[in-house]
Design a protein around this motif. Sequence first.
Motif, short mmCIF file in Angstrom:
data_model
loop_
_atom_site.label_atom_id
_atom_site.label_comp_id
_atom_site.label_asym_id
_atom_site.label_seq_id
_atom_site.Cartn_x
_atom_site.Cartn_y
_atom_site.Cartn_z
N GLU A 23 -29.69 59.01 58.72
CA GLU A 23 -30.36 57.77 59.10
C GLU A 23 -31.16 57.94 60.38
OE1 GLU A 23 -28.03 53.93 57.68
OE2 GLU A 23 -26.75 55.22 58.89
N LEU A 24 -30.82 58.92 61.21
CA LEU A 24 -31.57 59.15 62.44
C LEU A 24 -33.02 59.53 62.14
CD1 LEU A 24 -28.96 61.15 64.55
CD2 LEU A 24 -29.67 58.79 64.87
N LYS A 25 -33.27 60.04 60.92
CA LYS A 25 -34.62 60.46 60.56
C LYS A 25 -35.46 59.30 60.03
CE LYS A 25 -33.76 65.31 59.40
NZ LYS A 25 -33.87 66.35 58.35
N TYR A 26 -34.83 58.46 59.18
CA TYR A 26 -35.69 57.52 58.47
C TYR A 26 -35.49 56.05 58.82
CZ TYR A 26 -31.74 56.91 55.19
OH TYR A 26 -30.53 56.66 54.62
N ASP B 175 -18.46 55.53 67.64
CA ASP B 175 -17.43 56.53 67.31
C ASP B 175 -18.04 57.70 66.56
OD1 ASP B 175 -15.05 55.53 68.48
OD2 ASP B 175 -14.87 54.03 66.90
N ILE B 176 -19.01 58.33 67.16
CA ILE B 176 -19.80 59.37 66.48
C ILE B 176 -18.94 60.49 65.92
CG2 ILE B 176 -20.24 60.56 68.69
CD1 ILE B 176 -22.97 61.41 67.50
N PHE B 177 -17.87 60.87 66.61
CA PHE B 177 -17.03 61.97 66.15
C PHE B 177 -15.74 61.49 65.50
CE2 PHE B 177 -19.19 63.93 70.00
CZ PHE B 177 -20.21 64.49 69.25
N GLY B 178 -15.71 60.23 65.09
CA GLY B 178 -14.56 59.67 64.40
C GLY B 178 -13.52 59.10 65.35
N LYS C 212 -15.55 69.11 59.59
CA LYS C 212 -16.42 70.09 60.24
C LYS C 212 -17.86 69.99 59.76
CE LYS C 212 -12.91 73.58 61.34
NZ LYS C 212 -12.47 74.98 61.13
N GLU C 213 -18.03 69.79 58.46
CA GLU C 213 -19.39 69.72 57.93
C GLU C 213 -20.13 68.49 58.44
OE1 GLU C 213 -22.67 71.07 56.39
OE2 GLU C 213 -20.79 72.21 56.37
N THR C 214 -19.39 67.37 58.57
CA THR C 214 -20.01 66.15 59.10
C THR C 214 -20.40 66.34 60.56
OG1 THR C 214 -18.67 64.79 57.62
CG2 THR C 214 -19.68 63.69 59.52
N PHE C 215 -19.54 67.00 61.34
CA PHE C 215 -19.87 67.29 62.74
C PHE C 215 -21.14 68.14 62.83
CE2 PHE C 215 -19.65 70.35 66.25
CZ PHE C 215 -19.73 69.48 67.32
N LYS C 216 -21.24 69.15 61.98
CA LYS C 216 -22.42 70.02 61.99
C LYS C 216 -23.70 69.22 61.68
CE LYS C 216 -19.99 74.28 60.67
NZ LYS C 216 -19.82 75.30 59.60
N LYS C 217 -23.58 68.26 60.75
CA LYS C 217 -24.74 67.44 60.40
C LYS C 217 -25.16 66.56 61.58
CE LYS C 217 -23.87 67.22 55.42
NZ LYS C 217 -23.50 66.35 54.27
N TRP C 218 -24.17 65.95 62.27
CA TRP C 218 -24.49 65.15 63.45
C TRP C 218 -25.15 66.02 64.52
CZ3 TRP C 218 -25.28 60.34 63.54
CH2 TRP C 218 -24.49 59.42 62.86
N LYS C 219 -24.61 67.22 64.71
CA LYS C 219 -25.13 68.12 65.73
C LYS C 219 -26.58 68.50 65.43
CE LYS C 219 -23.87 72.42 68.15
NZ LYS C 219 -24.93 73.33 67.73
N ARG C 220 -26.85 68.85 64.18
CA ARG C 220 -28.23 69.21 63.79
C ARG C 220 -29.17 68.02 63.96
NH1 ARG C 220 -25.76 72.13 59.49
NH2 ARG C 220 -26.09 70.36 58.10
N ALA C 221 -28.72 66.84 63.53
CA ALA C 221 -29.55 65.64 63.63
C ALA C 221 -29.86 65.30 65.08
CB ALA C 221 -28.85 64.47 62.95
N LEU C 222 -28.88 65.46 65.96
CA LEU C 222 -29.10 65.18 67.38
C LEU C 222 -30.03 66.21 68.01
CD1 LEU C 222 -25.48 64.17 68.43
CD2 LEU C 222 -27.46 62.65 68.25
N GLU C 223 -29.92 67.45 67.60
CA GLU C 223 -30.81 68.50 68.12
C GLU C 223 -32.26 68.18 67.77
OE1 GLU C 223 -27.67 72.28 67.88
OE2 GLU C 223 -29.16 71.95 66.30
N GLU C 224 -32.48 67.68 66.55
CA GLU C 224 -33.84 67.33 66.12
C GLU C 224 -34.32 66.05 66.80
OE1 GLU C 224 -33.65 67.05 61.91
OE2 GLU C 224 -33.14 69.17 61.62
N LEU C 225 -33.37 65.17 67.11
CA LEU C 225 -33.72 63.87 67.68
C LEU C 225 -34.12 63.96 69.15
CD1 LEU C 225 -33.59 60.70 67.10
CD2 LEU C 225 -31.35 60.82 68.20
#
Length: 410
Positions: free
Chosen positions: A164-167, A181-184, A190-203
């Motif tokens: 959702e950070l993209k669109y 509660d970004i990290f729960g 682990k996979e969800t954390f990686k997705k948040w991390k990638r999305a934040l890096e792009e953001l």
Amino acid sequence: MATMNVIGNNGDTTNTIVTVGVVNSHENDNVYSSLNVTGVADGVVEQAITVGHLHGNLHVNETHLTEAEHVTVTDSNVSLLQEVVQPDYESQRLQEYTRTVTGKADEVFVPTQTYKLSAACLTEASLVTIIGSPGDGKTATAYKILSDYQAEGYDIFIITKPKELKYRRNPENPTIFLIDDIFGKTEVPKETFKKWKRALEELEPTLNSTFRLVITSRDYVFNEYFKQLGFLRDSLFREELVVEVNLTNSEKVRILEKYISHHNLAMTTVDIKQIANMPTPYGFPQTCALFFRWKKFQSNPVAFFRNPAHFLQDAVRDLAEECLAKYVALLLVCAEGDVCIASLNNDDARLAHLLQSKDISVDFFLENRYTIFPELCGTFLERDSDTVTLAHEAIRQAVLNVEDHNPCLR
């Protein structure tokens, strides 16, 4: 389910595609569409700009299911038969929901030091992360901030998924996001954390005066994940952009007095000071919210703030004795996390088991569900449209203590 017919180039790569004969449909408040990508074999569409959100590497002659979002169809060198762009119904609905939720914070909110520091971070860096223990007021502070920005003309969104950070952002309007509660509440996969991390890096490079971000996290969860954030530790999560909730006694007094005034109740100055100076197991703001839900417990405020669990268990026991159907409804919400009242039916195995254990007819419960669940709201439950959730996690523990042998809660 709506179908989008997408025409690609003759086996080449194109950066833009168009939609043909698009019709939006709603199913359970979500909008979905099937992308039928057609073209010469081996052709590739790198970015599908349609009523759906941005897609990468969509191969021709494949069908893709996507969550419908509004984006602008741009100029293209492919044949355009019919251009149809539908309104972004979901984003509109989410904005309305966010405005409703965040507006509730204004009623009893006190501008604490946490709030002031967080607002300053957003002004200076367009970003803040608020951390603290459960019930300390992290989310209430974030809601108030979003409400402030909404009053200034910003689009406001509570973001629950990395994509959702993209669109969700509309480049034409100033926008502020909240990731709560970004990290729960305990941890995220682990996979969800990686997705948040990638999305934040792009953001990160896109944050500015017209695009801001608020993040909240429980302190112990944040500290666990902080070491895995890589270079984000020195950028998005650097020390001066992380605000930790730490209420002073004077702030507690002001919060309690605001609740007392809002609910038109009386409390002695001695009790107010004593409550503000003693520790509370569930976080002070949340304990205040709990206390003012039950009028029959307000005659002994000091005892309640000292040990809310005892009072909550009494309330649950009273409910079980007064109305088993309501008690089963509360058991169901504790077991499921949230319950859509309209979706309950005879095929729900957990509901059937709970009702059978209390010797209650399924037909009776379903016929009266729109009386049973709403009457629990304001005390045990909160309601958003047709969905109900627990008013506070402490209620779940009280129910577990009362119903400790029920396997449906485990």
